[in-house]
Design a protein around this motif. Structure first.
Motif, PDB file in Angstrom:
ATOM      1  N   MET A   1      -6.519   6.706   1.196  1.00 14.59           N
ATOM      2  CA  MET A   1      -6.508   5.390   2.073  1.00 14.59           C
ATOM      3  C   MET A   1      -7.733   5.042   1.978  1.00 14.59           C
ATOM      4  O   MET A   1      -7.866   3.653   2.575  1.00 14.59           O
ATOM      5  N   GLN A   2      -8.882   5.706   2.069  1.00 15.40           N
ATOM      6  CA  GLN A   2     -10.116   5.014   2.052  1.00 15.40           C
ATOM      7  C   GLN A   2     -10.259   4.150   0.867  1.00 15.40           C
ATOM      8  O   GLN A   2     -10.934   3.188   0.982  1.00 15.40           O
ATOM      9  N   LEU A   3     -10.022   4.526  -0.299  1.00 21.19           N
ATOM     10  CA  LEU A   3      -9.973   4.016  -1.436  1.00 21.19           C
ATOM     11  C   LEU A   3      -9.054   2.673  -1.524  1.00 21.19           C
ATOM     12  O   LEU A   3      -9.573   1.472  -1.776  1.00 21.19           O
ATOM     13  N   THR A   4      -8.003   2.712  -0.954  1.00 24.12           N
ATOM     14  CA  THR A   4      -7.241   1.536  -0.976  1.00 24.12           C
ATOM     15  C   THR A   4      -7.628   0.576   0.168  1.00 24.12           C
ATOM     16  O   THR A   4      -7.583  -0.690  -0.125  1.00 24.12           O
ATOM     17  N   ALA A   5      -8.270   0.771   1.028  1.00 24.99           N
ATOM     18  CA  ALA A   5      -9.033  -0.102   2.086  1.00 24.99           C
ATOM     19  C   ALA A   5     -10.132  -0.757   1.553  1.00 24.99           C
ATOM     20  O   ALA A   5     -10.233  -2.038   1.925  1.00 24.99           O
ATOM     21  N   LEU A   6     -10.615  -0.362   0.529  1.00 23.25           N
ATOM     22  CA  LEU A   6     -11.477  -1.246  -0.240  1.00 23.25           C
ATOM     23  C   LEU A   6     -11.110  -2.497  -0.975  1.00 23.25           C
ATOM     24  O   LEU A   6     -11.834  -3.347  -1.392  1.00 23.25           O
TER      25      LEU A   6
ATOM     26  N   CYS B   1       0.945   4.107  -2.819  1.00 23.05           N
ATOM     27  CA  CYS B   1       1.095   5.699  -2.757  1.00 23.05           C
ATOM     28  C   CYS B   1       2.373   6.389  -3.284  1.00 23.05           C
ATOM     29  O   CYS B   1       2.119   7.527  -3.936  1.00 23.05           O
TER      30      CYS B   1
ATOM     31  N   GLU C   1       0.673  -1.247  -0.025  1.00 23.53           N
ATOM     32  CA  GLU C   1      -0.007  -0.047   0.182  1.00 23.53           C
ATOM     33  C   GLU C   1       1.022   1.191  -0.125  1.00 23.53           C
ATOM     34  O   GLU C   1       0.494   2.344  -0.675  1.00 23.53           O
TER      35      GLU C   1
ATOM     36  N   GLN D   1      -4.530  12.296   0.960  1.00 20.72           N
ATOM     37  CA  GLN D   1      -3.960  11.255   1.744  1.00 20.72           C
ATOM     38  C   GLN D   1      -5.370  10.467   2.485  1.00 20.72           C
ATOM     39  O   GLN D   1      -5.433   9.194   2.195  1.00 20.72           O
ATOM     40  N   PRO D   2      -6.353  11.124   3.091  1.00 19.72           N
ATOM     41  CA  PRO D   2      -7.272  10.447   3.884  1.00 19.72           C
ATOM     42  C   PRO D   2      -8.213   9.744   2.792  1.00 19.72           C
ATOM     43  O   PRO D   2      -8.617   8.659   2.992  1.00 19.72           O
ATOM     44  N   THR D   3      -8.495  10.637   1.658  1.00 21.35           N
ATOM     45  CA  THR D   3      -9.245  10.007   0.682  1.00 21.35           C
ATOM     46  C   THR D   3      -8.758   8.627   0.040  1.00 21.35           C
ATOM     47  O   THR D   3      -9.379   7.866  -0.310  1.00 21.35           O
TER      48      THR D   3
END
Length: 276
Positions: free
Chosen positions: A132-137, A9, A5, A128-130
């Motif tokens: 990370m939310q996408l990669t968490a999917l 990034c 991950e 970055q927060p957005t």
């Protein structure tokens, strides 16, 4: 955050950095689109490195002013070290801020620090927060596979790029040795008449340049000329006199401008000789 991950990034911000560099240099610099990057692909690893370093150091920091200041220092440090190392490894100066105020050794400048600091603020608090939310999917296997693919692409790109740089240096070395021998060991013994006759010429061959000096013919391939297009102000001390005398940089700029305004039905492979 798992390693794959983190690498994704890194690639993402390398891509964003390439977009920024290419747009700024294309619009405000060369006034034509250029692939502003050392590598072939649309990514500048220096931006990915700076972004990830700042995220790791500043992820717990919520003070926007501190984030801005620290990020500016960190990114400028990365840029300075990168510039220094690239000069030592490739024996060439790739960028130079000497004409700007508040610069250090031409490698970094205040303008760049402000841009980097502001960029990291936007990245930390919004992007970055957005991201990370996408990669968490995505599940871990998919992240690992994507990271391996991207790593392989960059690795192949690096090999091809280094091969092109080696080829460019070999061809310039041939020209240097030929002219150096003609001058009996010093360029100062070459008169303007040497450069004004057909004994030296540059001929367009598609997107490459066919150079003739004395009885030596050298073909600079498009992938070798790409370095001059990406870094118009690149300075290669060992061969700068040859580049200047044969007007290779100017020729590349002229060709790029001609290609930009060329009609679609005109073939780019028509040769035109430019006698120096």
């Amino acid at each position: 955050m798992i390693l794959s991950e983190l690498f994704i990034c890194f690639f993402f911000y390398s891509l964003i950095g390439w977009l920024y560099e290419s747009l700024v240099c294309s619009i405000f610099g060369e006034r034509r689109f250029i692939n502003r990057g050392f590598l072939l692909g649309p990514y500048c690893p220096i931006y990915g490195t700076g972004a990830i370093l700042c995220w790791i150091v500043l992820k717990e920091n919520t003070n926007i002013f501190a984030v801005f200041a620290i990020a500016a220092v960190l990114c400028c440090t990365v840029e300075y070290i990168t510039s220094f190392c690239m000069e030592r490894v490739f024996h060439a100066k790739w960028w130079d801020y000497s004409n700007l105020p508040f610069q250090l050794h031409g490698r970094i400048c205040l303008y760049g620090g402000i841009i980097f600091g502001g960029g990291v603020v936007v990245i930390k608090f919004f992007v970055q927060p957005t991201f990370m939310q996408l990669t968490a999917l995505l599940n871990e296997s998919l992240l690992n596979g994507l990271a391996i693919i991207l790593f392989t692409v960059i690795g192949i790109d690096m090999v091809l790029t280094l091969g092109s740089w080696k080829g460019l240096n070999e061809h310039l070395s041939i020209l240097h040795n030929t002219i150096y021998d003609k001058a009996d060991g010093t360029f100062s013994k070459l008169t303007d008449r040497f450069w004004d006759t057909s004994i030296s010429s540059v001929v367009e061959k598609g997107h490459g340049l066919f150079i003739r000096v004395q009885n030596i013919n050298v073909k600079l391939e498009p992938n070798e000329l790409r370095f001059f297009r990406a870094f118009p102000n690149i300075h290669i001390p060992a061969y700068e006199e040859i580049l200047k005398r044969l007007r290779i940089k100017e020729k590349i700029k002229m060709n790029s401008a001609k290609e930009l305004h060329q009609k679609p039905d005109v073939s780019p492979d028509i040769s035109a000789e430019d006698v120096i």
